[in-house]
Design a protein around this motif. Sequence first.
Motif, PDB file in Angstrom:
ATOM      1  N   PRO A   7      18.548  27.304 -14.171  1.00  0.00           N
ATOM      2  CA  PRO A   7      17.157  27.672 -13.830  1.00  0.00           C
ATOM      3  C   PRO A   7      16.810  29.133 -14.099  1.00  0.00           C
ATOM      4  N   GLN A   8      17.749  30.053 -13.799  1.00  0.00           N
ATOM      5  CA  GLN A   8      17.441  31.470 -14.000  1.00  0.00           C
ATOM      6  C   GLN A   8      17.214  31.788 -15.477  1.00  0.00           C
ATOM      7  N   LYS A   9      17.994  31.159 -16.366  1.00  0.00           N
ATOM      8  CA  LYS A   9      17.815  31.385 -17.806  1.00  0.00           C
ATOM      9  C   LYS A   9      16.523  30.739 -18.297  1.00  0.00           C
ATOM     10  N   GLN A  10      16.195  29.584 -17.744  1.00  0.00           N
ATOM     11  CA  GLN A  10      14.923  28.954 -18.101  1.00  0.00           C
ATOM     12  C   GLN A  10      13.754  29.863 -17.708  1.00  0.00           C
ATOM     13  N   ALA A  11      13.852  30.451 -16.516  1.00  0.00           N
ATOM     14  CA  ALA A  11      12.798  31.362 -16.047  1.00  0.00           C
ATOM     15  C   ALA A  11      12.634  32.538 -17.003  1.00  0.00           C
ATOM     16  N   ARG A  12      13.759  33.120 -17.429  1.00  0.00           N
ATOM     17  CA  ARG A  12      13.688  34.270 -18.347  1.00  0.00           C
ATOM     18  C   ARG A  12      13.108  33.862 -19.696  1.00  0.00           C
ATOM     19  N   TYR A  13      13.494  32.682 -20.163  1.00  0.00           N
ATOM     20  CA  TYR A  13      12.985  32.215 -21.460  1.00  0.00           C
ATOM     21  C   TYR A  13      11.463  32.075 -21.405  1.00  0.00           C
ATOM     22  N   TYR A  14      10.965  31.368 -20.390  1.00  0.00           N
ATOM     23  CA  TYR A  14       9.511  31.147 -20.295  1.00  0.00           C
ATOM     24  C   TYR A  14       8.763  32.458 -20.052  1.00  0.00           C
ATOM     25  N   PHE A  15       9.403  33.356 -19.280  1.00  0.00           N
ATOM     26  CA  PHE A  15       8.771  34.653 -19.018  1.00  0.00           C
ATOM     27  C   PHE A  15       8.617  35.452 -20.308  1.00  0.00           C
ATOM     28  N   LEU A  16       9.678  35.520 -21.112  1.00  0.00           N
ATOM     29  CA  LEU A  16       9.607  36.254 -22.382  1.00  0.00           C
ATOM     30  C   LEU A  16       8.629  35.594 -23.349  1.00  0.00           C
ATOM     31  N   ALA A  17       8.599  34.256 -23.358  1.00  0.00           N
ATOM     32  CA  ALA A  17       7.637  33.548 -24.216  1.00  0.00           C
ATOM     33  C   ALA A  17       6.208  33.889 -23.794  1.00  0.00           C
ATOM     34  N   PRO A  42      14.215  33.593  -9.633  1.00  0.00           N
ATOM     35  CA  PRO A  42      14.642  34.202  -8.367  1.00  0.00           C
ATOM     36  C   PRO A  42      13.578  35.202  -7.911  1.00  0.00           C
ATOM     37  N   THR A  43      13.730  35.717  -6.694  1.00  0.00           N
ATOM     38  CA  THR A  43      12.665  36.509  -6.071  1.00  0.00           C
ATOM     39  C   THR A  43      12.226  37.704  -6.913  1.00  0.00           C
ATOM     40  N   ARG A  44      13.193  38.513  -7.400  1.00  0.00           N
ATOM     41  CA  ARG A  44      12.795  39.729  -8.117  1.00  0.00           C
ATOM     42  C   ARG A  44      12.042  39.413  -9.404  1.00  0.00           C
ATOM     43  N   LEU A  45      12.468  38.386 -10.104  1.00  0.00           N
ATOM     44  CA  LEU A  45      11.763  38.009 -11.328  1.00  0.00           C
ATOM     45  C   LEU A  45      10.402  37.407 -10.998  1.00  0.00           C
ATOM     46  N   ARG A  46      10.289  36.752  -9.836  1.00  0.00           N
ATOM     47  CA  ARG A  46       8.987  36.218  -9.409  1.00  0.00           C
ATOM     48  C   ARG A  46       7.961  37.346  -9.264  1.00  0.00           C
TER      49      ARG A  46
END
Length: 270
Positions: A7-17, A42-46
Amino acid sequence: VIEVLPPQKQARYYFLAGLIAQEKRELSTALHSFEAALGFAPTRLRVAILDELGVNYYLAEVYKAALRYHLRALNLLQKEPPDEAIAALQFKIQLHCGNDYRALGAYDQACEHYELARMSLNPEHDIKTAALLYQGLGYCTHVAIYQKTAPNIAADPRATPEEMEREFQRALDFFLQSRILYQVSGDKIGEATARLAFALAKLDLSTRRSQLAEQKAKDASINSPALLNDAEEECRQVLLSWQYLLNDTSTSDETDKIIYGALAYLIHIY
């Protein structure tokens, strides 16, 4: 492929996209990516995602939605332990909150957030970002005190002459700081905009002083030659810096606005 990632890598991928799409001004695509990232983060990336969601709505000129996301990001950020990354996020989000309130015409609230952003400002920040911050502070301080000293408002909420002088001087100081930073960064458009904002603040202060003098003396208006001379000099500096464009028929809308704005202020001064 993306769906099998943690999930954390998915979050980073979608965020960068989302960031890439937003940079291209593909706001709808960016919005969907940020929303997808939010569910996995996770919280900080949120915090960072909520901030960019606010930026997305700001770019779309939906300022109330932008403010809601930025305030959510700020509230979440306050629960995180302080460190350098948190300080950087704090600066960004306070600056964005200030921009939102400014766009909504809530200038006192905008000043509060800009001041909080200024407290987080450090030498590592980009010079143009610092210039934008000081310009925002100057603009909101200027407009807020101009509104509070209007002759047609009730005496109770109206600012005193001493407060008027103090707040106008603060606005002028902010515009001066902004102009210096734009000069250092080599941003001619920013420098010219700061000069014109400085000139308008001088003009408005001259107007308010004249109105106060009329109320006291009950006779003809009294102008402030020093203020008008300073405003004239700023406008002339703007025109001199863009002199090579005055006979150019292919100028951009942005430079046209600056040139016509300087000429309009000179007419006002005369």
